[in-house]
Design a protein around this motif. Structure first.
Motif, PDB file in Angstrom:
ATOM      1  N   GLU A 126      41.792  40.658  31.702  1.00  0.00           N
ATOM      2  CA  GLU A 126      41.183  39.973  30.998  1.00  0.00           C
ATOM      3  C   GLU A 126      39.786  38.924  31.195  1.00  0.00           C
ATOM      4  N   LYS A 127      39.609  38.742  32.354  1.00  0.00           N
ATOM      5  CA  LYS A 127      38.156  38.340  33.160  1.00  0.00           C
ATOM      6  C   LYS A 127      37.380  40.391  33.116  1.00  0.00           C
ATOM      7  N   LEU A 128      37.687  40.988  32.970  1.00  0.00           N
ATOM      8  CA  LEU A 128      36.863  42.539  33.560  1.00  0.00           C
ATOM      9  C   LEU A 128      36.526  42.662  31.806  1.00  0.00           C
ATOM     10  N   ALA A 129      37.573  42.480  31.108  1.00  0.00           N
ATOM     11  CA  ALA A 129      37.122  43.051  29.239  1.00  0.00           C
ATOM     12  C   ALA A 129      36.217  41.953  28.777  1.00  0.00           C
ATOM     13  N   GLN A 130      36.244  40.750  29.641  1.00  0.00           N
ATOM     14  CA  GLN A 130      35.309  39.363  29.138  1.00  0.00           C
ATOM     15  C   GLN A 130      33.705  40.103  29.538  1.00  0.00           C
ATOM     16  N   SER A 131      34.175  40.392  30.781  1.00  0.00           N
ATOM     17  CA  SER A 131      32.450  40.665  31.555  1.00  0.00           C
ATOM     18  C   SER A 131      32.087  41.682  31.556  1.00  0.00           C
ATOM     19  N   THR A 132      32.500  42.960  30.910  1.00  0.00           N
ATOM     20  CA  THR A 132      31.712  43.857  30.625  1.00  0.00           C
ATOM     21  C   THR A 132      31.683  43.888  28.944  1.00  0.00           C
ATOM     22  N   GLN A 133      32.121  43.069  27.624  1.00  0.00           N
ATOM     23  CA  GLN A 133      32.135  42.643  26.707  1.00  0.00           C
ATOM     24  C   GLN A 133      33.060  43.796  26.247  1.00  0.00           C
ATOM     25  N   CYS A 134      34.244  44.434  26.494  1.00  0.00           N
ATOM     26  CA  CYS A 134      35.031  45.113  25.833  1.00  0.00           C
ATOM     27  C   CYS A 134      36.495  44.239  26.036  1.00  0.00           C
ATOM     28  N   ALA A 135      37.011  45.413  24.706  1.00  0.00           N
ATOM     29  CA  ALA A 135      38.408  45.241  23.619  1.00  0.00           C
ATOM     30  C   ALA A 135      39.195  45.335  25.041  1.00  0.00           C
ATOM     31  N   HIS A 136      38.978  46.132  25.321  1.00  0.00           N
ATOM     32  CA  HIS A 136      40.312  46.178  26.584  1.00  0.00           C
ATOM     33  C   HIS A 136      39.718  46.723  28.038  1.00  0.00           C
ATOM     34  N   ALA A 137      40.951  45.890  28.968  1.00  0.00           N
ATOM     35  CA  ALA A 137      40.337  46.251  30.486  1.00  0.00           C
ATOM     36  C   ALA A 137      42.188  46.523  31.740  1.00  0.00           C
ATOM     37  N   ILE A 138      42.164  47.496  31.575  1.00  0.00           N
ATOM     38  CA  ILE A 138      43.677  47.935  32.576  1.00  0.00           C
ATOM     39  C   ILE A 138      43.591  48.245  33.598  1.00  0.00           C
ATOM     40  N   GLY A 139      44.196  46.989  34.271  1.00  0.00           N
ATOM     41  CA  GLY A 139      44.513  47.206  35.908  1.00  0.00           C
ATOM     42  C   GLY A 139      45.374  48.539  36.381  1.00  0.00           C
ATOM     43  N   LEU A 140      44.402  49.284  37.547  1.00  0.00           N
ATOM     44  CA  LEU A 140      44.602  49.940  37.604  1.00  0.00           C
ATOM     45  C   LEU A 140      45.001  50.739  39.638  1.00  0.00           C
ATOM     46  N   SER A 141      45.470  51.604  39.790  1.00  0.00           N
ATOM     47  CA  SER A 141      45.358  51.444  41.872  1.00  0.00           C
ATOM     48  C   SER A 141      44.726  51.594  42.119  1.00  0.00           C
ATOM     49  N   SER A 142      43.447  52.355  41.319  1.00  0.00           N
ATOM     50  CA  SER A 142      42.372  52.663  42.598  1.00  0.00           C
ATOM     51  C   SER A 142      40.949  52.891  41.494  1.00  0.00           C
ATOM     52  N   GLY A 143      40.137  53.289  41.780  1.00  0.00           N
ATOM     53  CA  GLY A 143      38.756  53.657  41.432  1.00  0.00           C
ATOM     54  C   GLY A 143      38.988  54.926  40.369  1.00  0.00           C
ATOM     55  N   THR A 144      39.687  56.005  42.077  1.00  0.00           N
ATOM     56  CA  THR A 144      40.083  57.277  41.062  1.00  0.00           C
ATOM     57  C   THR A 144      41.091  57.306  40.496  1.00  0.00           C
TER      58      THR A 144
END
Ligand SMILES: Cc1ncc(COP(=O)(O)O)c(C=O)c1O
Length: 368
Positions: free
Chosen positions: A43-61
């Motif tokens: 939620e915090k990442l979606a808000q801070s990037t002004q995006c509708a969705h953020a999906i937590g994952l195991s790495s950037g790769t």
């Protein structure tokens, strides 16, 4: 004086008390993977990037890999344009998604994707362009997104090194169809291990990424294709949330350190320029120095740790077995030969940074 490049023990120790509390909560709630803290972080990442969705994952790769795999659910094009100056994980993600990286050179002043080179590299089979925002600086998003829109190419932003940066007042990560983030321990917001995320405004892409992160279905089947296990641990998310509450003061401190460098570093140490209308986020502090390897060794002797982002460019790695040549990427090659990242972390004091500047002058005088 000793100035390590980074000290993760020193960096993370202040968060231990809150981490212990979170550890108790996570153990009590038993949801060890994709638990409440992951939802909160999303939620915090979606808000801070002004995006509708953020999906937590195991790495950037895995974030980048899953974006590319999700795009292929609807699109059969196979090529991905990517800067020649980047870290290898970006290329690993493209290959892992079964796609072909098409490398282009970077701009001499900004060290980031050259929009004119991008135009020449895009072909009918180009599925996506990965705009890698390096060192805390953002690419020329206006021309890149206009170009991608005009050609029907998907723009992906790699924000592993750009969390908090802005372009024309909008957050990095909000320009493309989807963007990847890394919370690797040394990143802007670093976990106690690996973690990453995808943000997007595209509902169906978000759904695909969620399926792909849990073997191919969010409901334990039916499985129409195979995904992978790319889920984020609850404990990592809890730690990231605790650190995030202090991120603004960390950024302020790093901006102070950046000022010290700007005032006191020898003028010969060239820095990447910011694009007009962009606001960087203080992440790495790379400079170009003559006789880089000698300078690095002498700084080491003076107690100063440095790193190189990046000393080799991916197209010249042996896995491409001579397919590319340094002359194809003269700017990226020249940067790779001289780039040196100086200590630049929340653990450093202004005195330490001043010491680095003074030692740099002495070392450069010695190597001539
Ligand atoms: C620009 C960039 N992209 C992708 C990655 C990969 O992220 P991770 O290490 O979390 O897999 C990194 C970090 O290593 C990075 O700096």
């Amino acid at each position: 004086m000793i100035v390590p490049f980074e000290d993760l023990a020193l960096l993370n120790t202040p968060y231990l008390p809150v981490l212990k509390e979170e550890l108790h909560l996570v153990v009590a709630h038993q949801n060890l993977i994709l638990g409440d803290a992951v939802n909160q972080l999303e939620e915090k990442l979606a808000q801070s990037t002004q995006c509708a969705h953020a999906i937590g994952l195991s790495s950037g790769t895995t974030a980048l890999t899953l974006i590319l795999k999700a795009l292929q659910v609807r699109d059969t094009r196979k090529e991905v344009v990517v800067p020649a100056l980047t870290c290898f994980p970006v290329v690993a993600a493209i290959l892992d998604a079964g796609l072909t990286p098409i490398f282009v050179d970077v701009e001499p002043d900004r060290w980031l994707l050259d929009p004119e080179a991008v135009k020449l590299a895009c072909k009918p089979d180009t599925l996506a362009l990965v705009a890698v925002h390096l060192y805390g600086n953002v690419c020329d998003l206006q021309s890149l997104s206009a170009w991608c829109r005009s050609k029907g190419i998907h723009l992906i932003e790699d924000c592993a090194q750009a969390q908090g940066a802005e372009y024309m007042g909008k957050p990095a990560g909000s320009f493309g169809i989807a963007s990847s983030f890394s919370f690797y321990p040394t990143k802007i917001l670093g976990a106690l291990g690996d973690a990453g995320a995808v943000v997007t405004n595209d509902d169906s892409l978000a759904e695909e990424v969620k399926k792909l992160r849990t073997y191919g279905s969010t409901e334990r089947g039916p499985y129409h294709y195979a995904g992978i296990n790319a889920r984020m641990d609850t404990l990592q998310a809890a730690f990231l949330l605790a650190k995030w509450s202090n991120l603004e003061s960390v950024m302020q401190h790093k901006r102070l350190l950046s000022e010290v460098y700007r005032k006191h570093l020898p003028i010969v140490c060239k820095r990447p320029k910011l694009i007009f209308n962009a606001q960087d986020t203080p992440h790495l502090f790379p400079v170009l120095v003559p006789n880089r390897d000698k300078v690095r060794a002498l700084l080491e002797k003076a107690g100063i740790g440095t790193m190189m982002h990046y000393p080799r460019i991916p197209p010249l790695e042996p896995l491409f077995s001579g397919k590319h040549h340094s002359a194809d990427f003269p700017i990226a090659t020249a940067i790779a030969q001289s780039v040196l990242s100086l200590p630049f972390s929340a653990i450093h004091s202004e005195e330490q940074i001043l010491y680095v500047c003074n030692q740099m002058q002495e070392v450069l005088d010695r190597v001539g």
